[in-house]
Scaffold this motif. Structure first.
Motif, PDB file in Angstrom:
ATOM      1  N   GLY A  87       0.902  -1.465  -0.111  1.00 44.98           N
ATOM      2  CA  GLY A  87       0.059  -0.025   0.032  1.00 44.98           C
ATOM      3  C   GLY A  87       0.936   1.409   0.006  1.00 44.98           C
ATOM      4  N   GLY A  88       0.212   2.385   0.073  1.00 41.28           N
ATOM      5  CA  GLY A  88       0.999   3.695   0.060  1.00 41.28           C
ATOM      6  C   GLY A  88       1.879   3.980   1.066  1.00 41.28           C
ATOM      7  N   ASP A  92       5.844   4.663   0.300  1.00 40.69           N
ATOM      8  CA  ASP A  92       6.515   5.794   0.874  1.00 40.69           C
ATOM      9  C   ASP A  92       7.669   5.480   1.724  1.00 40.69           C
TER      10      ASP A  92
HETATM   11  C1  LIG Z   1      -1.300  10.974   0.508  1.00 39.50           C
HETATM   12  C2  LIG Z   1      -1.227   9.547   1.184  1.00 39.50           C
HETATM   13  N1  LIG Z   1      -0.151   8.821   1.356  1.00 39.50           N
HETATM   14  C3  LIG Z   1      -0.207   7.760   1.762  1.00 39.50           C
HETATM   15  C4  LIG Z   1      -1.226   7.238   2.298  1.00 39.50           C
HETATM   16  C5  LIG Z   1      -1.269   5.803   2.906  1.00 39.50           C
HETATM   17  O1  LIG Z   1      -1.599   4.852   2.017  1.00 39.50           O
HETATM   18  P1  LIG Z   1      -2.236   3.299   2.665  1.00 39.50           P
HETATM   19  O2  LIG Z   1      -3.326   3.526   3.426  1.00 39.50           O
HETATM   20  O3  LIG Z   1      -2.412   2.509   1.251  1.00 39.50           O
HETATM   21  O4  LIG Z   1      -1.102   2.879   3.445  1.00 39.50           O
HETATM   22  C6  LIG Z   1      -2.688   7.696   2.258  1.00 39.50           C
HETATM   23  C7  LIG Z   1      -3.691   7.201   2.838  1.00 39.50           C
HETATM   24  O5  LIG Z   1      -4.564   7.982   3.314  1.00 39.50           O
HETATM   25  C8  LIG Z   1      -2.653   9.134   1.558  1.00 39.50           C
HETATM   26  O6  LIG Z   1      -3.705   9.602   1.416  1.00 39.50           O
END
Ligand SMILES: Cc1ncc(COP(=O)(O)O)c(C=O)c1O
Length: 403
Positions: A87-88, A92
């Motif tokens: 995931g995000g 990152d």
């Molecule tokens: C800008 C941004 N970066 C990273 C994330 C994290 O992503 P994930 O929920 O897939 O870990 C989010 C989640 O809200 C986000 O809005």
């Protein structure tokens, strides 16, 4: 429902039957039925491990590689430049820590902005503890970074610039094409967190000179627990997860084949309808803004135009956002005060503070994010109910019309 006492069950049943309007699409989205259908065979029929040599394993690999190709095409990258993650947040972390670890001999300085998601902010704080220096760029009242400050902050030790594409709270779009150009000229890696913008507004990693890009499936009607990091060929990056050397040694761990297949399907659906959907959402967004700004002492947070089509963020002075959220929930409106991940801790949002709001003003903010299943009549319902709820809360507010 059985675990609740009878009286609570009655209340919950009533709540269940009441109209529910989900307006928190920036937090997460429901899985599109077409995505679910595409994923289904990979759970219990074609469940093979993509590393296995027999045909079921190879079938899983094929499905995964096919997904990689389809996603790569959407952002104009090469398939081998896509690393699937959980995931995000993981993307990152991999971008920042991975580049920091692989390039520490070159330098120990990283530049980011003051309004990044916590997945970037907290990773930067972790890196500071490891001896890296971080510069946090200021933003203006709309949440936009200053390109001159970016240029001035670059020094010979700078190895990475990480600036998000669209802010998750206020929806403001950053000038990432210009950031990419500045970084490429100075031979510094550029990472962008595109979790909120991916498949909602156009992205071309080559044209925008992006070296790394984070995206997440659950923000675009795909399943939770899968995302990607685009890593341009030639970028030096260390893996975070060590093991079987999956994803060309960049991210070990048995691949989430069903999730990846679902993610690719979600990307294609969103990408195909992007222009039309952006227009539809912008129209509803503008209607919502126009209507809610009629409430006395209300303001819009973020840029009036340079923002995501489905994002609105309002500030209503003299009330508390948390009380507003709870009252709106009673009338069936599900919205948020800040980012999904930080709305539990009641600290004022670092994003709203960075655009110049006082902690009290930041607490009186409401994020309404629209998406695929939002209808015009939902906006009418919000326009009827939010002013009423704001006015009720102001009547009982201890601030009584002044902070
Ligand atoms: C800008 C941004 N970066 C990273 C994330 C994290 O992503 P994930 O929920 O897939 O870990 C989010 C989640 O809200 C986000 O809005």
């Amino acid at each position: 429902m059985g675990r609740f006492p009878k009286v609570v069950r009655c209340v919950l049943n009533e709540v269940d039957e009441m109209r529910k309007i989900y307006l928190d699409y920036a937090a997460t989205t429901p899985v599109d039925p077409r995505v679910l259908k595409a994923m289904k065979p990979y759970f219990s029929e074609d469940f093979g491990n993509a590393s296995s040599l027999y045909s079921m394993g190879q079938q899983a690999r094929l499905a995964m590689e096919n997904s990689r190709k389809r996603i790569a095409k959407i952002i104009n990258s090469e398939p081998e430049e896509i690393v699937f993650t959980s995931g995000g947040t993981e993307s990152d972390n991999l971008a920042l820590v991975g580049v920091a670890m692989a390039n520490k001999k070159k330098g120990n300085h990283i530049i980011t902005s003051k309004i990044e998601h916590k997945a970037v902010m907290e990773t930067c704080e972790f890196l500071e503890k490891q001896g890296f220096q971080i510069t946090y760029l200021d933003v203006d009242k709309y949440g936009i970074i200053d390109l001159e400050q970016l240029k001035k902050s670059i020094k010979k030790e700078t190895i990475l610039v990480s600036v998000m594409h669209a802010n998750n709270e206020i929806g403001t779009l950053e000038p990432i094409e210009e950031v990419g150009k500045i970084c490429r000229e100075k031979d510094i890696y550029f990472h962008t967190d595109a979790v909120q913008s991916f498949c909602k507004i156009p992205i071309d990693v080559k044209k925008m000179k992006i070296d790394m890009l984070s995206a997440s499936s659950h923000k675009i009607y795909g399943p939770k627990g899968v995302g990607l990091l685009y890593v341009r060929t030639g970028v030096k990056i260390e893996p975070l997860l060590h093991g079987g050397g999956h994803e060309s040694g960049r991210r070990s761990g048995t691949e989430n084949v069903a999730g990846i297949v679902g993610f690719a399907k979600a990307c294609e659906i969103a990408n195909k309808g992007m222009t039309k959907e952006a227009k539809r959402l912008s129209r509803m967004r503008n209607k919502l803004v126009k209507g809610l700004l009629k409430v006395p002492n209300s303001y819009i947070n973020g840029h009036p135009e340079k923002r995501l089509p489905g994002n609105t963020n309002f500030r209503f002075d003299f009330i508390e956002g948390e009380a507003l959220i709870l009252k709106l929930d009673i009338v069936g409106i599900e919205a948020s005060t800040g980012s999904a991940c930080s709305s539990k801790d009641l600290k004022a949002s670092h994003v709203l503070i960075s655009i110049g709001l006082s902690p009290k003003q930041a607490h009186g903010s409401l994020r309404i994010t629209m998406g695929r299943y939002t209808k015009e009549k939902d906006i009418d319902y919000v326009l009827k109910n939010v002013p009423e709820v704001v006015s009720e809360l102001r009547e009982i507010s201890p601030f009584k019309g002044k902070w």
